[in-house]
Design a protein around this motif. Structure first.
Motif, PDB file in Angstrom:
ATOM      1  N   MET A   1      40.100  35.003  38.476  1.00  0.00           N
ATOM      2  CA  MET A   1      40.964  34.375  39.268  1.00  0.00           C
ATOM      3  C   MET A   1      40.999  32.782  38.765  1.00  0.00           C
ATOM      4  O   MET A   1      42.276  32.216  38.844  1.00  0.00           O
ATOM      5  N   LEU A   2      39.738  32.348  38.349  1.00  0.00           N
ATOM      6  CA  LEU A   2      39.884  30.817  37.976  1.00  0.00           C
ATOM      7  C   LEU A   2      40.645  30.550  36.738  1.00  0.00           C
ATOM      8  O   LEU A   2      41.439  29.493  36.989  1.00  0.00           O
ATOM      9  N   SER A   3      40.618  31.481  35.851  1.00  0.00           N
ATOM     10  CA  SER A   3      41.472  31.072  34.844  1.00  0.00           C
ATOM     11  C   SER A   3      43.022  31.108  35.051  1.00  0.00           C
ATOM     12  O   SER A   3      43.740  30.432  34.434  1.00  0.00           O
ATOM     13  N   LYS A   4      43.353  31.777  36.341  1.00  0.00           N
ATOM     14  CA  LYS A   4      44.968  31.409  36.621  1.00  0.00           C
ATOM     15  C   LYS A   4      45.335  30.538  37.818  1.00  0.00           C
ATOM     16  O   LYS A   4      46.049  30.677  38.281  1.00  0.00           O
ATOM     17  N   LEU A   5      43.936  29.626  38.192  1.00  0.00           N
ATOM     18  CA  LEU A   5      44.294  28.553  39.147  1.00  0.00           C
ATOM     19  C   LEU A   5      45.233  27.742  38.826  1.00  0.00           C
ATOM     20  O   LEU A   5      45.043  27.010  37.649  1.00  0.00           O
ATOM     21  N   SER A   6      46.085  27.395  39.605  1.00  0.00           N
ATOM     22  CA  SER A   6      46.996  26.269  39.145  1.00  0.00           C
ATOM     23  C   SER A   6      46.746  24.923  39.647  1.00  0.00           C
ATOM     24  O   SER A   6      45.917  24.850  40.855  1.00  0.00           O
ATOM     25  N   PRO A   7      47.067  23.838  39.237  1.00  0.00           N
ATOM     26  CA  PRO A   7      46.694  22.457  39.823  1.00  0.00           C
ATOM     27  C   PRO A   7      47.333  22.433  41.315  1.00  0.00           C
ATOM     28  O   PRO A   7      46.744  21.661  42.214  1.00  0.00           O
ATOM     29  N   GLN A   8      48.470  23.137  41.551  1.00  0.00           N
ATOM     30  CA  GLN A   8      49.067  23.025  42.792  1.00  0.00           C
ATOM     31  C   GLN A   8      48.129  23.805  44.079  1.00  0.00           C
ATOM     32  O   GLN A   8      48.024  23.356  45.348  1.00  0.00           O
ATOM     33  N   GLN A   9      47.154  24.572  43.543  1.00  0.00           N
ATOM     34  CA  GLN A   9      46.531  25.351  44.481  1.00  0.00           C
ATOM     35  C   GLN A   9      45.040  24.536  44.810  1.00  0.00           C
ATOM     36  O   GLN A   9      44.474  24.902  45.750  1.00  0.00           O
ATOM     37  N   VAL A  10      44.765  23.555  44.081  1.00  0.00           N
ATOM     38  CA  VAL A  10      43.674  22.523  44.195  1.00  0.00           C
ATOM     39  C   VAL A  10      44.156  21.691  45.311  1.00  0.00           C
ATOM     40  O   VAL A  10      44.826  20.688  44.996  1.00  0.00           O
ATOM     41  N   GLN A  11      43.617  21.708  46.581  1.00  0.00           N
ATOM     42  CA  GLN A  11      44.274  20.807  47.699  1.00  0.00           C
ATOM     43  C   GLN A  11      43.281  19.732  48.201  1.00  0.00           C
ATOM     44  O   GLN A  11      42.814  19.779  49.221  1.00  0.00           O
ATOM     45  N   TRP A  45      35.072  12.931  36.084  1.00  0.00           N
ATOM     46  CA  TRP A  45      35.930  14.391  36.027  1.00  0.00           C
ATOM     47  C   TRP A  45      35.158  15.362  36.087  1.00  0.00           C
ATOM     48  O   TRP A  45      33.921  15.438  35.707  1.00  0.00           O
ATOM     49  N   PHE A  46      35.785  16.594  36.248  1.00  0.00           N
ATOM     50  CA  PHE A  46      34.869  17.795  36.257  1.00  0.00           C
ATOM     51  C   PHE A  46      36.002  19.127  35.831  1.00  0.00           C
ATOM     52  O   PHE A  46      37.114  18.806  35.950  1.00  0.00           O
ATOM     53  N   ALA A  47      35.461  19.740  34.956  1.00  0.00           N
ATOM     54  CA  ALA A  47      36.315  21.116  34.596  1.00  0.00           C
ATOM     55  C   ALA A  47      35.653  22.175  34.855  1.00  0.00           C
ATOM     56  O   ALA A  47      34.487  22.278  34.930  1.00  0.00           O
ATOM     57  N   ALA A  48      36.404  23.404  35.497  1.00  0.00           N
ATOM     58  CA  ALA A  48      35.631  24.755  35.748  1.00  0.00           C
ATOM     59  C   ALA A  48      36.384  25.658  35.000  1.00  0.00           C
ATOM     60  O   ALA A  48      37.640  25.720  35.059  1.00  0.00           O
ATOM     61  N   ARG A  49      35.981  26.506  34.586  1.00  0.00           N
ATOM     62  CA  ARG A  49      36.474  27.647  33.955  1.00  0.00           C
ATOM     63  C   ARG A  49      35.323  28.968  34.140  1.00  0.00           C
ATOM     64  O   ARG A  49      34.109  28.806  33.802  1.00  0.00           O
ATOM     65  N   PRO A  50      35.853  30.259  33.795  1.00  0.00           N
ATOM     66  CA  PRO A  50      35.043  31.194  33.868  1.00  0.00           C
ATOM     67  C   PRO A  50      34.341  31.392  32.504  1.00  0.00           C
ATOM     68  O   PRO A  50      34.797  31.001  31.597  1.00  0.00           O
ATOM     69  N   SER A  51      33.122  31.828  32.420  1.00  0.00           N
ATOM     70  CA  SER A  51      32.106  32.127  31.391  1.00  0.00           C
ATOM     71  C   SER A  51      32.894  33.310  30.486  1.00  0.00           C
ATOM     72  O   SER A  51      33.435  34.249  31.037  1.00  0.00           O
ATOM     73  N   GLY A  52      32.785  33.208  29.212  1.00  0.00           N
ATOM     74  CA  GLY A  52      33.535  34.045  28.441  1.00  0.00           C
ATOM     75  C   GLY A  52      32.515  35.364  28.392  1.00  0.00           C
ATOM     76  O   GLY A  52      33.017  36.427  28.089  1.00  0.00           O
ATOM     77  N   THR A  53      31.349  35.397  28.831  1.00  0.00           N
ATOM     78  CA  THR A  53      30.235  36.458  28.769  1.00  0.00           C
ATOM     79  C   THR A  53      30.004  36.963  30.007  1.00  0.00           C
ATOM     80  O   THR A  53      29.028  37.980  30.043  1.00  0.00           O
ATOM     81  N   GLU A  54      29.984  36.373  30.940  1.00  0.00           N
ATOM     82  CA  GLU A  54      29.171  36.605  32.289  1.00  0.00           C
ATOM     83  C   GLU A  54      30.242  36.712  33.540  1.00  0.00           C
ATOM     84  O   GLU A  54      31.414  35.922  33.083  1.00  0.00           O
ATOM     85  N   ASP A  55      30.085  37.384  34.586  1.00  0.00           N
ATOM     86  CA  ASP A  55      30.713  37.085  35.631  1.00  0.00           C
ATOM     87  C   ASP A  55      30.701  35.757  36.566  1.00  0.00           C
ATOM     88  O   ASP A  55      30.118  36.056  37.842  1.00  0.00           O
ATOM     89  N   ILE A  56      30.732  34.879  35.854  1.00  0.00           N
ATOM     90  CA  ILE A  56      30.301  33.378  36.718  1.00  0.00           C
ATOM     91  C   ILE A  56      31.321  32.413  36.046  1.00  0.00           C
ATOM     92  O   ILE A  56      31.942  32.843  35.161  1.00  0.00           O
ATOM     93  N   TYR A  57      31.438  31.218  36.806  1.00  0.00           N
ATOM     94  CA  TYR A  57      32.237  30.268  36.246  1.00  0.00           C
ATOM     95  C   TYR A  57      31.306  28.975  35.816  1.00  0.00           C
ATOM     96  O   TYR A  57      30.145  28.944  36.422  1.00  0.00           O
ATOM     97  N   LYS A  58      31.852  28.223  34.962  1.00  0.00           N
ATOM     98  CA  LYS A  58      30.891  27.108  34.556  1.00  0.00           C
ATOM     99  C   LYS A  58      31.598  25.776  34.822  1.00  0.00           C
ATOM    100  O   LYS A  58      32.896  25.692  34.793  1.00  0.00           O
ATOM    101  N   ILE A  59      30.812  24.892  35.395  1.00  0.00           N
ATOM    102  CA  ILE A  59      31.299  23.333  35.712  1.00  0.00           C
ATOM    103  C   ILE A  59      30.752  22.413  34.669  1.00  0.00           C
ATOM    104  O   ILE A  59      29.525  22.385  34.536  1.00  0.00           O
TER     105      ILE A  59
END
Length: 88
Positions: A1-11, A45-59
């Motif tokens: 879901m995080l990889s498909k999150l759009s800027p418009q969804q960040v409220q 700033w911060f960036a958040a994206r899913p981990s490529g190897t685990e079922d977690i996200y990284k900030i």
């Protein structure tokens, strides 16, 4: 879901007590998808994206004001991402 999150969804309108300048899902240099989001204010700033190897996200985050501000950015980032993911 995080990889498909759009800027418009960040409220949100503020990060670290400052107005948010941009919310991005594409790299500014080549317009390639970043696989997550990046939120930018004047002092950090911060960036958040899913981990490529685990079922977690990284900030990832950077503060231009110091360690206390960086901890605040990281805490806000986690809450922002958690909220965006539960809402969408």
């Amino acid at each position: 879901m995080l990889s498909k999150l759009s800027p418009q969804q960040v409220q949100i309108t503020q990060l670290g007590g400052e107005k948010i300048d941009r919310v991005l899902d594409r790299a500014s240099g080549n317009d390639a998808p970043i696989g997550g989001i990046k939120v930018v204010s004047a002092s950090g700033w911060f960036a958040a994206r899913p981990s490529g190897t685990e079922d977690i996200y990284k900030i990832y985050a950077e503060s231009f004001r110091g360690e206390d501000h960086l901890r605040s950015l990281l805490s806000e980032a986690q809450a922002i991402v958690d909220h965006a993911l539960t809402e969408h």
